[in-house]
Scaffold this motif. Structure first.
Motif: not given
Length: 268
Positions: A53-62, A15-17, A76-80
């Protein structure tokens, strides 16, 4: 616990913020449903590009602070799923799958099986979208080919509904809400199973069918088969049987999880 976190995640919603940020709803491999903010991601100079964006599968750092939202510090994108995101039917199905996971598993408790199930569902939608986008081998073969293609589209819609309902049945299983299908959920009778009771949590016999939903043999077989088979091998069934299955799933969710989901498939 505050601090840096590294995990895999699927973007359920974005969602835009503010002027340049996005609020993300993520379903992660080991931390369940997580809310996060991606600062400056909508600027052209953002290092994240379009991968949040929705539906991306990522390796993410939070980075988790004291607020409700974690901050995205790397991805990092795992599956776009590029074919999915270019296909209206697949986008609709993916949104419904992500919505179901977000509503039914709206906690920070990790469910790796749910993460992998959603990941597989999105991959299958991407594969189907790629197949639909391939050059039509029947182009130019006349009216017979056009009629054959129309029948194929109808079969494709039925298959999409079968897979969507199989996905929801597997979500019920992961949530500990799998319906009783081997015997009457009220009295234990194993013969004459003719209906489904959301309150009882499964199929019921003729003697216990008061205030229950009709469930024919074909719908019963579908539910048993869908729970046993891999998602890509979801069994087929008639539209009327799938309607009964849809009703049984909805009754189970509303009674035991107090959740009402979007329809399993849209009208695209």
């Amino acid at each position: 616990m505050a601090g840096p976190v590294k995990t895999e995640a699927i973007v359920l919603r974005s969602l835009r913020y503010g002027e340049a940020d996005r609020i993300l709803r993520l379903y992660t491999l080991d931390r369940g449903h997580v809310g996060a903010i991606a600062k400056g991601v909508r600027r052209a100079s953002s290092r994240f590009g379009g991968r949040l964006e929705p539906f991306f599968r990522l390796r993410i750092e939070l980075h988790e602070g004291r607020g409700e939202l974690a901050t995205v510090t790397g991805a990092q994108t795992l599956a776009g799923h590029p074919h999915l995101r270019a296909d209206a039917r697949a986008i609709d199905a993916a949104a419904r799958a992500c919505d179901a996971v977000g509503r039914l598993f709206d906690t920070s408790e990790g469910h790796p099986a749910v993460y992998h199930l959603l990941s597989r569902a999105l991959a299958l939608l991407d594969e189907r979208a790629r197949e639909r986008s391939a050059p039509d081998a029947d182009a130019g073969r006349g009216d017979g080919a056009a009629l054959q293609k129309g029948g194929g589209e109808a079969n494709g819609l039925a298959g999409a509904r079968s897979r969507a309902l199989a996905f929801r049945l597997k979500l019920l299983l992961a949530a500990g809400l799998a319906p009783e299908l081997g015997a009457c959920a009220s009295c234990g009778e194993r013969e004459h199973l003719v209906a489904f009771s959301g309150s009882a949590g499964g199929v019921v016999c003729g003697a216990c069918e008061a205030a229950s939903l009709p469930l024919g043999e074909e719908a019963h077989r579908f539910m048993v088969g869908a729970l046993a088979a891999p998602l890509q091998d979801a069994p087929s069934a008639s539209d009327s049987a799938l309607g009964q299955v849809d009703g049984a799933i909805s009754a189970t969710l509303e009674h035991h999880a107090h959740v009402r989901l979007m329809p399993a498939v849209g009208r695209l």
